[in-house]
Scaffold this motif. Structure first.
Motif, PDB file in Angstrom:
ATOM      1  N   VAL A  57       0.874  -1.169   0.000  1.00  0.00           N
ATOM      2  CA  VAL A  57       0.000   0.000   0.000  1.00  0.00           C
ATOM      3  C   VAL A  57       0.911   1.218   0.000  1.00  0.00           C
ATOM      4  CG1 VAL A  57      -1.720   1.301   1.294  1.00  0.00           C
ATOM      5  CG2 VAL A  57      -1.856  -1.204   1.215  1.00  0.00           C
ATOM      6  N   LEU A  58       0.741   2.055  -1.016  1.00  0.00           N
ATOM      7  CA  LEU A  58       1.564   3.254  -1.168  1.00  0.00           C
ATOM      8  C   LEU A  58       0.685   4.478  -0.972  1.00  0.00           C
ATOM      9  CD1 LEU A  58       3.030   0.891  -2.622  1.00  0.00           C
ATOM     10  CD2 LEU A  58       3.957   2.564  -4.183  1.00  0.00           C
ATOM     11  N   VAL A  59       0.996   5.248   0.043  1.00  0.00           N
ATOM     12  CA  VAL A  59       0.206   6.415   0.427  1.00  0.00           C
ATOM     13  C   VAL A  59       0.961   7.678   0.037  1.00  0.00           C
ATOM     14  CG1 VAL A  59      -0.802   7.673   2.373  1.00  0.00           C
ATOM     15  CG2 VAL A  59      -0.809   5.160   2.371  1.00  0.00           C
ATOM     16  N   SER A  60       0.261   8.589  -0.611  1.00  0.00           N
ATOM     17  CA  SER A  60       0.838   9.866  -0.998  1.00  0.00           C
ATOM     18  C   SER A  60       0.114  10.983  -0.262  1.00  0.00           C
ATOM     19  CB  SER A  60       0.681  10.059  -2.514  1.00  0.00           C
ATOM     20  OG  SER A  60       1.138  11.339  -2.897  1.00  0.00           O
ATOM     21  N   SER A  61       0.871  12.019   0.083  1.00  0.00           N
ATOM     22  CA  SER A  61       0.281  13.204   0.694  1.00  0.00           C
ATOM     23  C   SER A  61       1.209  14.380   0.415  1.00  0.00           C
ATOM     24  CB  SER A  61       0.114  13.021   2.198  1.00  0.00           C
ATOM     25  OG  SER A  61      -0.483  14.158   2.764  1.00  0.00           O
ATOM     26  N   LEU A  62       0.658  15.415  -0.185  1.00  0.00           N
ATOM     27  CA  LEU A  62       1.477  16.579  -0.504  1.00  0.00           C
ATOM     28  C   LEU A  62       1.047  17.847   0.221  1.00  0.00           C
ATOM     29  CD1 LEU A  62       2.172  16.149  -4.313  1.00  0.00           C
ATOM     30  CD2 LEU A  62       3.837  16.191  -2.463  1.00  0.00           C
ATOM     31  N   TYR A  63      -0.065  17.812   0.917  1.00  0.00           N
ATOM     32  CA  TYR A  63      -0.555  19.043   1.505  1.00  0.00           C
ATOM     33  C   TYR A  63      -0.135  19.245   2.966  1.00  0.00           C
ATOM     34  CZ  TYR A  63      -4.714  16.845   3.772  1.00  0.00           C
ATOM     35  OH  TYR A  63      -5.576  16.112   4.545  1.00  0.00           O
ATOM     36  N   GLY A  64       0.697  18.344   3.466  1.00  0.00           N
ATOM     37  CA  GLY A  64       1.326  18.540   4.761  1.00  0.00           C
ATOM     38  C   GLY A  64       0.581  18.019   5.972  1.00  0.00           C
ATOM     39  N   HIS A  65      -0.523  17.295   5.794  1.00  0.00           N
ATOM     40  CA  HIS A  65      -1.307  16.833   6.938  1.00  0.00           C
ATOM     41  C   HIS A  65      -1.327  15.316   7.080  1.00  0.00           C
ATOM     42  CE1 HIS A  65      -2.640  20.887   7.742  1.00  0.00           C
ATOM     43  NE2 HIS A  65      -2.878  21.021   6.441  1.00  0.00           N
ATOM     44  N   ALA A  66      -0.281  14.666   6.617  1.00  0.00           N
ATOM     45  CA  ALA A  66      -0.236  13.202   6.641  1.00  0.00           C
ATOM     46  C   ALA A  66      -0.238  12.638   8.057  1.00  0.00           C
ATOM     47  CB  ALA A  66       0.983  12.701   5.869  1.00  0.00           C
ATOM     48  N   LYS A  67       0.341  13.356   8.998  1.00  0.00           N
ATOM     49  CA  LYS A  67       0.365  12.841  10.380  1.00  0.00           C
ATOM     50  C   LYS A  67      -1.051  12.608  10.883  1.00  0.00           C
ATOM     51  CE  LYS A  67       4.808  14.764  11.745  1.00  0.00           C
ATOM     52  NZ  LYS A  67       5.531  15.635  12.678  1.00  0.00           N
ATOM     53  N   GLN A  68      -1.923  13.574  10.667  1.00  0.00           N
ATOM     54  CA  GLN A  68      -3.307  13.438  11.101  1.00  0.00           C
ATOM     55  C   GLN A  68      -4.048  12.399  10.249  1.00  0.00           C
ATOM     56  OE1 GLN A  68      -1.674  16.252  10.371  1.00  0.00           O
ATOM     57  NE2 GLN A  68      -2.390  17.984  11.572  1.00  0.00           N
ATOM     58  N   GLY A  89       4.853   8.806   1.015  1.00  0.00           N
ATOM     59  CA  GLY A  89       5.759   9.780   0.431  1.00  0.00           C
ATOM     60  C   GLY A  89       5.054  11.073   0.115  1.00  0.00           C
ATOM     61  N   GLY A  90       5.869  12.121   0.006  1.00  0.00           N
ATOM     62  CA  GLY A  90       5.349  13.435  -0.366  1.00  0.00           C
ATOM     63  C   GLY A  90       5.860  14.522   0.549  1.00  0.00           C
ATOM     64  N   ASN A  91       5.084  15.572   0.645  1.00  0.00           N
ATOM     65  CA  ASN A  91       5.340  16.659   1.587  1.00  0.00           C
ATOM     66  C   ASN A  91       4.467  16.337   2.790  1.00  0.00           C
ATOM     67  OD1 ASN A  91       6.082  19.085   2.766  1.00  0.00           O
ATOM     68  ND2 ASN A  91       4.440  20.201   1.752  1.00  0.00           N
ATOM     69  N   LEU A  92       5.028  15.633   3.751  1.00  0.00           N
ATOM     70  CA  LEU A  92       4.234  14.979   4.784  1.00  0.00           C
ATOM     71  C   LEU A  92       3.890  15.851   5.980  1.00  0.00           C
ATOM     72  CD1 LEU A  92       6.093  11.557   4.648  1.00  0.00           C
ATOM     73  CD2 LEU A  92       4.019  12.250   3.419  1.00  0.00           C
ATOM     74  N   ALA A  93       4.639  16.922   6.179  1.00  0.00           N
ATOM     75  CA  ALA A  93       4.397  17.775   7.340  1.00  0.00           C
ATOM     76  C   ALA A  93       4.471  19.243   6.936  1.00  0.00           C
ATOM     77  CB  ALA A  93       5.429  17.478   8.433  1.00  0.00           C
ATOM     78  N   VAL A  94       3.591  20.037   7.507  1.00  0.00           N
ATOM     79  CA  VAL A  94       3.610  21.477   7.261  1.00  0.00           C
ATOM     80  C   VAL A  94       4.899  22.034   7.853  1.00  0.00           C
ATOM     81  CG1 VAL A  94       2.463  23.666   7.758  1.00  0.00           C
ATOM     82  CG2 VAL A  94       1.097  21.631   7.294  1.00  0.00           C
ATOM     83  N   PHE A 115       9.332   8.470   2.042  1.00  0.00           N
ATOM     84  CA  PHE A 115      10.031   9.204   0.996  1.00  0.00           C
ATOM     85  C   PHE A 115       9.615  10.674   0.997  1.00  0.00           C
ATOM     86  CE2 PHE A 115       9.584   4.818  -0.450  1.00  0.00           C
ATOM     87  CZ  PHE A 115      10.892   4.510  -0.788  1.00  0.00           C
ATOM     88  N   ASP A 116      10.560  11.533   0.633  1.00  0.00           N
ATOM     89  CA  ASP A 116      10.204  12.939   0.498  1.00  0.00           C
ATOM     90  C   ASP A 116       9.664  13.209  -0.903  1.00  0.00           C
ATOM     91  OD1 ASP A 116      12.376  13.323  -1.282  1.00  0.00           O
ATOM     92  OD2 ASP A 116      13.677  14.097   0.291  1.00  0.00           O
ATOM     93  N   SER A 117       9.200  14.411  -1.124  1.00  0.00           N
ATOM     94  CA  SER A 117       8.545  14.738  -2.397  1.00  0.00           C
ATOM     95  C   SER A 117       9.516  14.806  -3.567  1.00  0.00           C
ATOM     96  CB  SER A 117       7.793  16.068  -2.271  1.00  0.00           C
ATOM     97  OG  SER A 117       8.694  17.102  -1.939  1.00  0.00           O
ATOM     98  N   GLU A 118      10.801  14.763  -3.299  1.00  0.00           N
ATOM     99  CA  GLU A 118      11.807  14.833  -4.360  1.00  0.00           C
ATOM    100  C   GLU A 118      12.295  13.455  -4.807  1.00  0.00           C
ATOM    101  OE1 GLU A 118      12.572  17.862  -5.701  1.00  0.00           O
ATOM    102  OE2 GLU A 118      11.013  18.551  -4.331  1.00  0.00           O
ATOM    103  N   THR A 119      11.753  12.399  -4.235  1.00  0.00           N
ATOM    104  CA  THR A 119      12.209  11.043  -4.553  1.00  0.00           C
ATOM    105  C   THR A 119      11.872  10.679  -5.992  1.00  0.00           C
ATOM    106  OG1 THR A 119      11.876  10.377  -2.254  1.00  0.00           O
ATOM    107  CG2 THR A 119      12.045   8.611  -3.883  1.00  0.00           C
ATOM    108  N   ASP A 120      12.841  10.139  -6.693  1.00  0.00           N
ATOM    109  CA  ASP A 120      12.643   9.652  -8.056  1.00  0.00           C
ATOM    110  C   ASP A 120      11.806   8.375  -7.990  1.00  0.00           C
ATOM    111  OD1 ASP A 120      13.172   8.036 -10.476  1.00  0.00           O
ATOM    112  OD2 ASP A 120      14.608   9.620 -10.947  1.00  0.00           O
TER     113      ASP A 120
END
Length: 146
Positions: A57-68, A89-94, A115-120
């Motif tokens: 299962v691969l979860v993406s989040s770019l808006y910074g609210h992945a913790k919640q 992966g993504g931009n996981l925290a504000v 992974f961070d949002s810059e991961t290939d």
């Protein structure tokens, strides 16, 4: 045997470009991809993993609210009796300053890789192949020794 992965953007996040690119890369690499799209709930990820006998299962989040958005996620997976590899992966925290702190937080939360949002995409795919191969080997060893 083709390995099935569930992919989606969790919570209220509507960023679709990253998962579209990742879906194409995973498909080209030979994975069977079930893309849930954007604004997916934890339940949708779990139900899709069950219904498709997924291995990851691969979860993406770019808006910074992945913790919640991911709070209790691995408990739901466990309650469903799933044995899946989980990535986020993504931009996981504000205001994400130190990604290693963010990585540590999500690893403690239960994600196998963060992974961070810059991961290939190719780097994530190489990690996924290695992790799934390792899990297959471990399962075969348990079957033989059982």
């Amino acid at each position: 045997m083709t390995k099935t992965v569930i992919l989606g953007v969790i919570g209220s996040d509507a960023h679709v470009v990253g998962i579209t690119i990742l879906e194409q890369a995973l498909s080209a690499a030979g994975f069977d991809v079930v893309n849930l799209g954007v604004q997916s709930s934890q339940s949708e990820f779990v139900e899709a993993a069950e219904a498709n006998d997924a291995e990851a299962v691969l979860v993406s989040s770019l808006y910074g609210h992945a913790k919640q958005d991911c709070e209790g996620f691995h408990q739901r997976i466990a309650e469903a009796g799933l044995d899946v590899t989980t990535y986020i992966g993504g931009n996981l925290a504000v205001g994400q300053d130190d990604f290693e702190e963010t990585r540590s937080f999500f690893r403690k939360m239960g994600f196998d890789r963060v992974f961070d949002s810059e991961t290939d995409p190719e780097d994530a795919i190489a990690s996924l192949r290695a992790d799934l191969d390792m899990r297959s080997t471990e399962r075969e060893g348990q079957t033989v020794s059982a």
